[in-house]
Design a protein around this motif. Structure first.
Motif, mmCIF file in Angstrom:
data_model
loop_
_atom_site.group_PDB
_atom_site.id
_atom_site.type_symbol
_atom_site.label_atom_id
_atom_site.label_comp_id
_atom_site.label_asym_id
_atom_site.label_seq_id
_atom_site.Cartn_x
_atom_site.Cartn_y
_atom_site.Cartn_z
ATOM 1 N N ARG A 81 0.832 -0.981 -0.225
ATOM 2 C CA ARG A 81 -0.013 0.115 0.158
ATOM 3 C C ARG A 81 0.886 1.114 0.329
ATOM 4 N N CYS A 82 -0.080 2.238 -0.005
ATOM 5 C CA CYS A 82 1.004 3.735 0.331
ATOM 6 C C CYS A 82 0.102 4.519 1.594
ATOM 7 N N SER A 83 1.059 4.386 2.501
ATOM 8 C CA SER A 83 0.524 5.291 3.629
ATOM 9 C C SER A 83 0.863 6.732 3.562
ATOM 10 N N VAL A 84 -0.182 7.778 4.005
ATOM 11 C CA VAL A 84 -0.065 9.483 3.583
ATOM 12 C C VAL A 84 -0.239 9.485 5.118
ATOM 13 N N VAL A 85 0.741 10.066 6.322
ATOM 14 C CA VAL A 85 1.303 10.137 7.568
ATOM 15 C C VAL A 85 1.164 11.354 7.595
ATOM 16 N N GLU A 86 0.171 11.980 8.449
ATOM 17 C CA GLU A 86 0.455 13.739 9.111
ATOM 18 C C GLU A 86 0.921 13.559 10.138
ATOM 19 N N ILE A 143 5.350 11.577 4.436
ATOM 20 C CA ILE A 143 5.305 11.814 5.397
ATOM 21 C C ILE A 143 4.778 14.191 4.966
ATOM 22 N N VAL A 144 3.208 14.295 5.496
ATOM 23 C CA VAL A 144 3.028 15.097 5.412
ATOM 24 C C VAL A 144 3.059 16.451 7.130
ATOM 25 N N ALA A 145 3.385 17.364 6.645
ATOM 26 C CA ALA A 145 3.260 18.075 7.971
ATOM 27 C C ALA A 145 2.207 18.718 7.337
ATOM 28 N N GLU A 146 1.428 19.273 9.047
ATOM 29 C CA GLU A 146 0.255 19.522 9.567
ATOM 30 C C GLU A 146 -0.269 20.606 9.036
ATOM 31 N N GLU A 159 -7.234 13.674 1.282
ATOM 32 C CA GLU A 159 -7.371 13.834 -0.427
ATOM 33 C C GLU A 159 -5.875 13.442 -0.482
ATOM 34 N N ILE A 160 -4.794 13.594 -0.332
ATOM 35 C CA ILE A 160 -3.584 13.118 -1.296
ATOM 36 C C ILE A 160 -3.869 11.447 -1.210
ATOM 37 N N GLU A 219 -6.112 10.971 -3.816
ATOM 38 C CA GLU A 219 -5.282 11.803 -4.801
ATOM 39 C C GLU A 219 -4.651 9.751 -5.576
ATOM 40 N N ILE A 220 -3.962 9.950 -5.168
ATOM 41 C CA ILE A 220 -3.136 8.987 -4.941
ATOM 42 C C ILE A 220 -3.251 7.766 -5.882
ATOM 43 N N GLN A 221 -4.471 7.467 -4.677
ATOM 44 C CA GLN A 221 -5.065 6.150 -4.932
ATOM 45 C C GLN A 221 -5.938 5.912 -6.347
ATOM 46 N N ALA A 222 -6.556 7.489 -6.397
ATOM 47 C CA ALA A 222 -7.247 6.774 -7.857
ATOM 48 C C ALA A 222 -6.384 7.423 -9.143
ATOM 49 N N ARG A 223 -4.795 8.378 -8.546
ATOM 50 C CA ARG A 223 -3.971 8.254 -9.891
ATOM 51 C C ARG A 223 -3.062 7.193 -10.456
ATOM 52 N N THR A 224 -3.112 6.222 -9.297
ATOM 53 C CA THR A 224 -2.287 5.059 -9.742
ATOM 54 C C THR A 224 -2.526 4.230 -9.632
ATOM 55 N N GLY A 225 -3.536 3.766 -8.614
ATOM 56 C CA GLY A 225 -4.061 2.210 -7.943
ATOM 57 C C GLY A 225 -3.588 1.752 -6.889
#
Ligand code: F6P
Length: 348
Positions: A190-195, A248-251, A258-259, A262-268
C-alpha cells in the motif's frame, strides 16, 4: 553542557551595552511557574528544575495551574522540592495547561497581575510555545513584571533555540508509529500518507521523513507539486521493484486524506491516510528533552538570581543561550536546506 552560568558573580560583568534589563535581586523573593499552550514532554523536567534550583537559591516557589488561566482564576499552590519528585520521567505537565483567551485582553492581564501581587509572586517562569511566550512578553512590558521564558512546544518553531522542550520526544514518538505503519503498509503493498504535527513548521515532518526512510515529505515551507513530487516519484520507485510507499505530510500542509485519495485514483495503489495527532504530545520524555529542560530550568533561576530578566532561554547545539524577550520573539529560523536535500536525495 556549555553556557551554564555560575550561580553568583556574573552580575558585575554585565553592562548596559548587553541590553540586559536588571532588577534588584533583593526584590525577587518568590518565583511563580506556569506551563501554557499545548503540553510537551519535558515540561515536568523543566518545572522540577526551576523549583529545585529556586529553592536551592533561597526563593519561594509557587506553581500556577492551567497556565495563564490559573492567574486569572487564582489557582496557585506553594511548591516544595517534594511537589516535583518522581515527575522527570512523566509526559504532560503536572501544572496542567490551557489556552487562555482572557489573558489576551488587558482586563484579563490586570486580573493576572492582581493575583500575582496577592500571592507575593514577583517573577514568573513561563514554559510554553510561541503564543505563550508572546503573552509573557506583552505582560512583562505592560506591567514591568520580571519574566523568563522557556520554549516548550513539540513544534520547534521558536527561532531563538535549536531545540524546544518536547520536540525530540515528539519526533521519536512519530518515528516509532511510522515504523509500525511501515510493517502493515509493506504487507499490503500500500501507500501510507502520514500526517505529523508541527503547526506551520515542518521540523518534525522533515526529520521523521529522513529517519523513517519515507519516499516523500510535504513541508509547509516548500510548495509541492502532486505530479512531480509524488506521482513521478512513485513511478520511478516502482521501476526498482518497490511496492509500498510512505509519504509524510506536515500538519501545516494538511489534506492527508485527499492526498491519499488522489494517489489511489491516479495510480491504482491502495492508499491510506493516518493522522498521528495528539499521540505525539504524550509519553515519557527522551534523555535529550530531560537534559535540555533541566538545564533551561536551572538557567531561568540563575538569570533571575543575577537580576537579568525578561529573557528567553534556548539551546544552540550543546550550549545554553538567552536573549531579551523582544529580540528572541522577532528572530526567524528556517529548515536546514541540507537536510531537505538529504531527504530528497535518499528517499527513492
Ligand atoms: O503547538 C503544539 C501543537 O500540538 C501543534 O503541533 C498543533 O497544531 C496544535 O498544538 C494542536 O493544538 P490543540 O491541542 O489545541 O488541538
Amino acid at each position: 553542557m556549555q553556557g551554564l552560568m555560575p550561580r553568583m558573580g556574573i552580575r558585575h560583568q554585565l553592562t548596559a551595552k548587553h541590553s540586559i534589563t536588571f532588577i534588584d535581586m533583593a526584590e525577587i523573593k518568590c518565583i511563580g511557574i506556569l506551563t501554557s499552550g499545548g503540553d510537551a514532554p519535558g515540561m515536568n523536567a523543566a518545572i522540577r528544575a526551576v523549583t529545585r534550583s529556586a529553592i536551592f537559591s533561597g526563593f519561594k516557589v509557587k506553581g500556577i495551574y492551567r497556565g495563564y488561566r490559573g492567574l486569572v482564576t487564582d489557582e496557585i499552590v506553594e511548591f516544595s522540592t517534594a511537589n516535583v519528585s518522581n515527575i522527570i520521567q512523566r509526559g504532560g505537565t503536572i501544572l496542567k495547561t490551557a489556552r487562555c483567551k482572557e489573558f489576551q485582553t488587558p482586563e484579563g492581564r490586570q486580573l493576572a497581575y492582581d493575583t500575582l501581587k496577592r500571592h507575593g509572586i514577583d517573577a514568573l517562569v513561563v514554559i510554553g510555545g510561541d503564543g505563550s511566550l508572546t503573552g509573557a512578553r506583552i505582560f512583562a512590558n505592560e506591567y514591568n513584571f520580571p519574566i523568563i521564558g522557556l520554549p516548550g512546544t513539540i513544534d520547534n518553531d521558536i527561532a531563538c533555540t535549536e531545540y524546544t522542550i518536547g520536540y525530540d520526544t515528539a519526533m521519536n514518538t512519530a518515528l516509532e508509529m511510522i515504523d509500525k505503519l511501515r510493517d502493515t503498509t509493506q504487507s499490503h503493498d500500500r501507500c501510507s500518507v502520514v500526517e505529523v504535527m508541527g503547526r506551520n513548521a515542518g521540523y518534525i515532518a522533515l526529520n521523521v521523513a529522513i529517519a523513517s526512510g519515507a519516499m516523500a515529505v510535504l513541508l509547509p515551507e516548500k510548495e509541492f507539486d502532486m505530479q512531480r513530487d509524488i506521482l513521478d516519484k512513485i513511478a520511478e520507485t516502482q521501476k526498482t521493484g518497490k511496492r509500498h510507499f510512505i509519504i509524510i505530510v506536515a500538519e501545516g500542509v494538511g489534506h492527508a486524506q485527499e492526498i491519499a485519495n488522489e494517489i489511489q485514483a491516479r495510480t491504482g495503489i491502495d492508499s491510506r491516510a493516518t493522522i498521528l495527532g495528539h499521540v505525539q504530545r504524550g509519553g515519557s520524555p527522551t534523555l535529550r528533552d530531560r537534559v535540555n529542560a533541566s538545564a533551561m530550568g536551572y538557567q531561568a533561576v540563575c538569570l533571575l538570581e543575577q537580576g537579568k530578566y525578561n529573557r528567553i532561554v534556548g539551546m544552540k547545539g550543546e550550549k545554553l543561550v538567552d536573549y531579551p524577550v523582544d529580540e528572541a520573539l522577532e528572530m526567524t529560523k528556517s529548515l536546514d536546506p541540507v537536510l531537505v536535500d538529504v531527504c530528497n536525495t535518499i528517499s527513492i
